[in-house]
Design a protein around this motif. Sequence first.
Motif, PDB file in Angstrom:
ATOM      1  N   GLN A 132       0.823  -1.210   0.000  1.00  0.00           N
ATOM      2  CA  GLN A 132       0.000   0.000   0.000  1.00  0.00           C
ATOM      3  C   GLN A 132       0.858   1.260   0.000  1.00  0.00           C
ATOM      4  OE1 GLN A 132      -2.913  -0.114   3.141  1.00  0.00           O
ATOM      5  NE2 GLN A 132      -3.996  -1.875   2.273  1.00  0.00           N
ATOM      6  N   ARG A 133       1.954   1.227   0.707  1.00  0.00           N
ATOM      7  CA  ARG A 133       2.816   2.408   0.749  1.00  0.00           C
ATOM      8  C   ARG A 133       3.422   2.681  -0.625  1.00  0.00           C
ATOM      9  NH1 ARG A 133       5.266   5.162   5.376  1.00  0.00           N
ATOM     10  NH2 ARG A 133       6.979   6.459   4.656  1.00  0.00           N
ATOM     11  N   ARG A 134       3.739   1.622  -1.359  1.00  0.00           N
ATOM     12  CA  ARG A 134       4.269   1.810  -2.712  1.00  0.00           C
ATOM     13  C   ARG A 134       3.276   2.564  -3.587  1.00  0.00           C
ATOM     14  NH1 ARG A 134       3.291  -0.838  -7.339  1.00  0.00           N
ATOM     15  NH2 ARG A 134       2.079  -2.436  -6.255  1.00  0.00           N
ATOM     16  N   LEU A 135       2.006   2.209  -3.479  1.00  0.00           N
ATOM     17  CA  LEU A 135       0.979   2.865  -4.279  1.00  0.00           C
ATOM     18  C   LEU A 135       0.757   4.309  -3.842  1.00  0.00           C
ATOM     19  CD1 LEU A 135      -1.605  -0.050  -4.424  1.00  0.00           C
ATOM     20  CD2 LEU A 135      -0.409   0.922  -6.388  1.00  0.00           C
ATOM     21  N   LEU A 136       0.758   4.535  -2.528  1.00  0.00           N
ATOM     22  CA  LEU A 136       0.442   5.857  -2.014  1.00  0.00           C
ATOM     23  C   LEU A 136       1.615   6.825  -2.062  1.00  0.00           C
ATOM     24  CD1 LEU A 136      -1.712   4.822   1.087  1.00  0.00           C
ATOM     25  CD2 LEU A 136      -2.498   6.148  -0.875  1.00  0.00           C
ATOM     26  N   SER A 137       2.841   6.305  -2.113  1.00  0.00           N
ATOM     27  CA  SER A 137       4.019   7.179  -2.060  1.00  0.00           C
ATOM     28  C   SER A 137       4.044   8.173  -3.209  1.00  0.00           C
ATOM     29  CB  SER A 137       5.296   6.337  -2.058  1.00  0.00           C
ATOM     30  OG  SER A 137       5.397   5.566  -3.241  1.00  0.00           O
ATOM     31  N   HIS A 138       3.528   7.789  -4.379  1.00  0.00           N
ATOM     32  CA  HIS A 138       3.513   8.709  -5.522  1.00  0.00           C
ATOM     33  C   HIS A 138       2.626   9.924  -5.237  1.00  0.00           C
ATOM     34  CE1 HIS A 138       5.605   5.651  -7.822  1.00  0.00           C
ATOM     35  NE2 HIS A 138       4.663   4.775  -7.538  1.00  0.00           N
ATOM     36  N   ALA A 139       1.547   9.695  -4.496  1.00  0.00           N
ATOM     37  CA  ALA A 139       0.619  10.787  -4.198  1.00  0.00           C
ATOM     38  C   ALA A 139       1.219  11.800  -3.238  1.00  0.00           C
ATOM     39  CB  ALA A 139      -0.670  10.218  -3.615  1.00  0.00           C
ATOM     40  N   PHE A 140       2.264  11.405  -2.505  1.00  0.00           N
ATOM     41  CA  PHE A 140       2.854  12.292  -1.513  1.00  0.00           C
ATOM     42  C   PHE A 140       4.260  12.741  -1.899  1.00  0.00           C
ATOM     43  CE2 PHE A 140      -0.358   9.859   0.743  1.00  0.00           C
ATOM     44  CZ  PHE A 140      -1.020  10.846   1.445  1.00  0.00           C
ATOM     45  N   SER A 141       4.626  12.551  -3.152  1.00  0.00           N
ATOM     46  CA  SER A 141       5.958  12.940  -3.620  1.00  0.00           C
ATOM     47  C   SER A 141       6.045  14.461  -3.793  1.00  0.00           C
ATOM     48  CB  SER A 141       6.261  12.256  -4.952  1.00  0.00           C
ATOM     49  OG  SER A 141       5.367  12.732  -5.955  1.00  0.00           O
ATOM     50  N   GLU A 142       7.270  14.947  -3.963  1.00  0.00           N
ATOM     51  CA  GLU A 142       7.475  16.385  -4.169  1.00  0.00           C
ATOM     52  C   GLU A 142       6.806  16.850  -5.456  1.00  0.00           C
ATOM     53  OE1 GLU A 142       8.770  18.736  -2.336  1.00  0.00           O
ATOM     54  OE2 GLU A 142       9.278  17.411  -0.667  1.00  0.00           O
ATOM     55  N   GLY A 187     -10.285  16.767   1.418  1.00  0.00           N
ATOM     56  CA  GLY A 187     -11.338  16.142   0.619  1.00  0.00           C
ATOM     57  C   GLY A 187     -11.051  16.256  -0.861  1.00  0.00           C
ATOM     58  N   ASN A 188     -10.584  17.431  -1.278  1.00  0.00           N
ATOM     59  CA  ASN A 188     -10.254  17.640  -2.687  1.00  0.00           C
ATOM     60  C   ASN A 188      -9.001  16.873  -3.074  1.00  0.00           C
ATOM     61  OD1 ASN A 188      -9.510  18.917  -5.253  1.00  0.00           O
ATOM     62  ND2 ASN A 188     -11.085  20.406  -4.745  1.00  0.00           N
ATOM     63  N   MET A 189      -8.004  16.887  -2.206  1.00  0.00           N
ATOM     64  CA  MET A 189      -6.747  16.228  -2.522  1.00  0.00           C
ATOM     65  C   MET A 189      -6.867  14.706  -2.457  1.00  0.00           C
ATOM     66  SD  MET A 189      -4.183  18.801  -0.445  1.00  0.00           S
ATOM     67  CE  MET A 189      -2.635  18.087  -0.988  1.00  0.00           C
ATOM     68  N   SER A 190      -7.805  14.192  -1.654  1.00  0.00           N
ATOM     69  CA  SER A 190      -7.956  12.744  -1.524  1.00  0.00           C
ATOM     70  C   SER A 190      -8.773  12.159  -2.662  1.00  0.00           C
ATOM     71  CB  SER A 190      -8.632  12.393  -0.191  1.00  0.00           C
ATOM     72  OG  SER A 190      -7.804  12.732   0.896  1.00  0.00           O
ATOM     73  N   PHE A 191      -9.970  12.730  -2.891  1.00  0.00           N
ATOM     74  CA  PHE A 191     -10.824  12.163  -3.925  1.00  0.00           C
ATOM     75  C   PHE A 191     -11.602  13.219  -4.689  1.00  0.00           C
ATOM     76  CE2 PHE A 191     -13.207  12.435  -0.090  1.00  0.00           C
ATOM     77  CZ  PHE A 191     -12.710  11.511   0.812  1.00  0.00           C
ATOM     78  N   GLY A 262     -14.990   9.481 -12.579  1.00  0.00           N
ATOM     79  CA  GLY A 262     -13.666   9.765 -13.122  1.00  0.00           C
ATOM     80  C   GLY A 262     -13.253  11.192 -12.822  1.00  0.00           C
ATOM     81  N   SER A 263     -12.015  11.519 -13.115  1.00  0.00           N
ATOM     82  CA  SER A 263     -11.522  12.871 -12.869  1.00  0.00           C
ATOM     83  C   SER A 263     -10.166  13.056 -13.527  1.00  0.00           C
ATOM     84  CB  SER A 263     -11.396  13.129 -11.361  1.00  0.00           C
ATOM     85  OG  SER A 263     -10.821  14.396 -11.117  1.00  0.00           O
ATOM     86  N   GLU A 264      -9.938  14.260 -14.043  1.00  0.00           N
ATOM     87  CA  GLU A 264      -8.621  14.605 -14.578  1.00  0.00           C
ATOM     88  C   GLU A 264      -7.707  15.111 -13.473  1.00  0.00           C
ATOM     89  OE1 GLU A 264      -7.602  14.089 -17.678  1.00  0.00           O
ATOM     90  OE2 GLU A 264      -9.556  13.151 -18.051  1.00  0.00           O
ATOM     91  N   HIS A 265      -8.329  15.369 -12.319  1.00  0.00           N
ATOM     92  CA  HIS A 265      -7.569  15.889 -11.184  1.00  0.00           C
ATOM     93  C   HIS A 265      -6.682  14.801 -10.584  1.00  0.00           C
ATOM     94  CE1 HIS A 265      -6.466  17.932  -7.575  1.00  0.00           C
ATOM     95  NE2 HIS A 265      -7.250  17.211  -6.798  1.00  0.00           N
ATOM     96  N   ARG A 266      -5.434  15.123 -10.338  1.00  0.00           N
ATOM     97  CA  ARG A 266      -4.494  14.137  -9.801  1.00  0.00           C
ATOM     98  C   ARG A 266      -4.596  14.100  -8.270  1.00  0.00           C
ATOM     99  NH1 ARG A 266      -0.175  12.171 -12.908  1.00  0.00           N
ATOM    100  NH2 ARG A 266      -0.321  12.725 -15.117  1.00  0.00           N
ATOM    101  N   ASP A 267      -5.723  13.600  -7.791  1.00  0.00           N
ATOM    102  CA  ASP A 267      -5.900  13.435  -6.362  1.00  0.00           C
ATOM    103  C   ASP A 267      -5.233  12.129  -5.916  1.00  0.00           C
ATOM    104  OD1 ASP A 267      -7.636  11.474  -7.280  1.00  0.00           O
ATOM    105  OD2 ASP A 267      -9.394  12.739  -7.069  1.00  0.00           O
ATOM    106  N   PHE A 268      -5.341  11.820  -4.628  1.00  0.00           N
ATOM    107  CA  PHE A 268      -4.693  10.622  -4.121  1.00  0.00           C
ATOM    108  C   PHE A 268      -5.245   9.365  -4.808  1.00  0.00           C
ATOM    109  CE2 PHE A 268      -4.142  12.902   0.232  1.00  0.00           C
ATOM    110  CZ  PHE A 268      -3.131  13.676  -0.319  1.00  0.00           C
ATOM    111  N   LEU A 269      -6.540   9.349  -5.061  1.00  0.00           N
ATOM    112  CA  LEU A 269      -7.135   8.186  -5.712  1.00  0.00           C
ATOM    113  C   LEU A 269      -6.605   7.995  -7.131  1.00  0.00           C
ATOM    114  CD1 LEU A 269     -10.913   8.033  -4.691  1.00  0.00           C
ATOM    115  CD2 LEU A 269      -9.126   6.341  -4.276  1.00  0.00           C
ATOM    116  N   HIS A 270      -6.248   9.100  -7.783  1.00  0.00           N
ATOM    117  CA  HIS A 270      -5.674   8.988  -9.132  1.00  0.00           C
ATOM    118  C   HIS A 270      -4.426   8.111  -9.109  1.00  0.00           C
ATOM    119  CE1 HIS A 270      -3.746  10.164 -12.933  1.00  0.00           C
ATOM    120  NE2 HIS A 270      -2.661  10.368 -12.209  1.00  0.00           N
ATOM    121  N   TYR A 271      -3.569   8.343  -8.139  1.00  0.00           N
ATOM    122  CA  TYR A 271      -2.311   7.586  -8.061  1.00  0.00           C
ATOM    123  C   TYR A 271      -2.576   6.135  -7.675  1.00  0.00           C
ATOM    124  CZ  TYR A 271       0.061  12.061  -8.417  1.00  0.00           C
ATOM    125  OH  TYR A 271       0.509  13.281  -8.860  1.00  0.00           O
TER     126      TYR A 271
END
Length: 495
Positions: A132-142, A187-191, A262-271
């Motif tokens: 899970q951390r591998r998947l989520l790490s991209h969402a929290f990168s610089e 909320g916006n950044m997550s989903f 769907g969404s074009e927004h790169r939220d956490f769920l996108h990653y």
Amino acid sequence: MDALEFRYQVLNGFAAVAGLITCYIISYAIYNVYLHPLRKYPGPRFWAASRLPWCYYQYKGQLHYRLLQLHIQYGKTVRVAPTELSFADDGAWKTIYGHRKDEMGKDPIFRLHTPTGAQNILVADRETHTRQRRLLSHAFSESALREQEPILQLYAHKLLDQLSFHCTTGPLDMVSWLTFASFDLIGNMSFGENFGCLDKGEHAPFVRAITAMASELTFHQMWKYWGIMSIRQYFTPKGLVGQRVKNIKTAMQTVQRRIENGSEHRDFLHYILSANDEKGMSPAEINVNAFSLSIAGSESTATALSGAAFLMLTHSSVYQRLVHEVRSTHFGEGEITLASTQKLEYLDAVITETLRMYPPVAVTLPRRVPTGGQEINGQFVPGGMTVGVHHYSTYHHPDNFYRPNDFVPERWLPGTRDAQPFSNDNKDCMQPFSFGPRNCLGKNIARAEMRLLFAKLLFRFDWSIEPGQEQWMQQQLQGFWQKKPLFCSLKPVER
């Protein structure tokens, strides 16, 4: 057999059972105090005999204060329950939470538990956590943080405009407004969904229930220890029962809408979704992670911002220096960015000192010593024991910090942190985002959000705190701080 004789035998039976229970309790206490493998560790005997004192202070929301007192009295290693040791130093961080082959797993009773039973990144076993951390790490990168800056700027602007509109009516509860901003942001950044707290100037039902959910979890941990989960509803305050199950349904519905639309927004769920191959997350795991991230990523930031506001406004010299730093560095509100606020050394020191004085995670994150035992700080701890570093005690212990109960941001400034009187501060013991392979993924986003919001607030408004709130930080703690309103007067700066 007449009725009197029958009654006599029944009473004798009850007396025998009561006697056996009493003997068991006394024997159990004697064993724990005098024969238990942890018997040589310092601590009060009543706490060594039973977990009742620990549960009492936990129930009252005062455990953090009592553990600090015990650490000051008995030292940096204290036995706080029959099978639990509490630590308050940097060495324990490395041994308990650091990288190791035989990871100290989370305590099965006193760890967090998700409402559905599915594992999220906060409670997962080692293999699941790594995946899970591998998947989520991209969402929290610089790079992801830079992509999220327009969202951060949008909600910062919303917060400022709402405060500008409402500040003319009188003092405002800044705990509420900072909470609105933090939850709308996450909320916006997550989903990609807006909770609408800032727009309406009120808590969304999910947001309002966060404190109750944390308290419910605290009670569940105690009832699980005593083996009375099946009748927990009779011991848990009525307003707390079922809060977590009820609100994860809200999170699940939000996640489902996001996936379907769907969404074009790169939220956490996108990653998560873009890399969700055979080694990805199940729908149940996605739901509980979205639920947990929306809480952990917002409540902690709102708490830190509220604490920083209180500490800043009750220390006039800190407030004046912060105002000067922000306003002398930026000539317009639009100049305040993630990049520009990284250069504000004093603001960063204020945030760090706030995390020490009023850590959003102030409790112990308990681990279980693996089979075979482990040496911690030079002393052997048998396998199966519960161990952990208590954040609040560690950050307020006089052996770790000079003037531990005073708000002194200078202890973190590059020019003074290694000089007297701060040179002996044990800064390595402060780990507000935890330590090791399970440390907080969102720490960079959290600090960036705090710097940006605080700088913009200081640039636009002159602040003052309303009288009578000097004891604001004297709060109960049940998972999260039970924050009280913090009323402040804001006056837009004339330029």
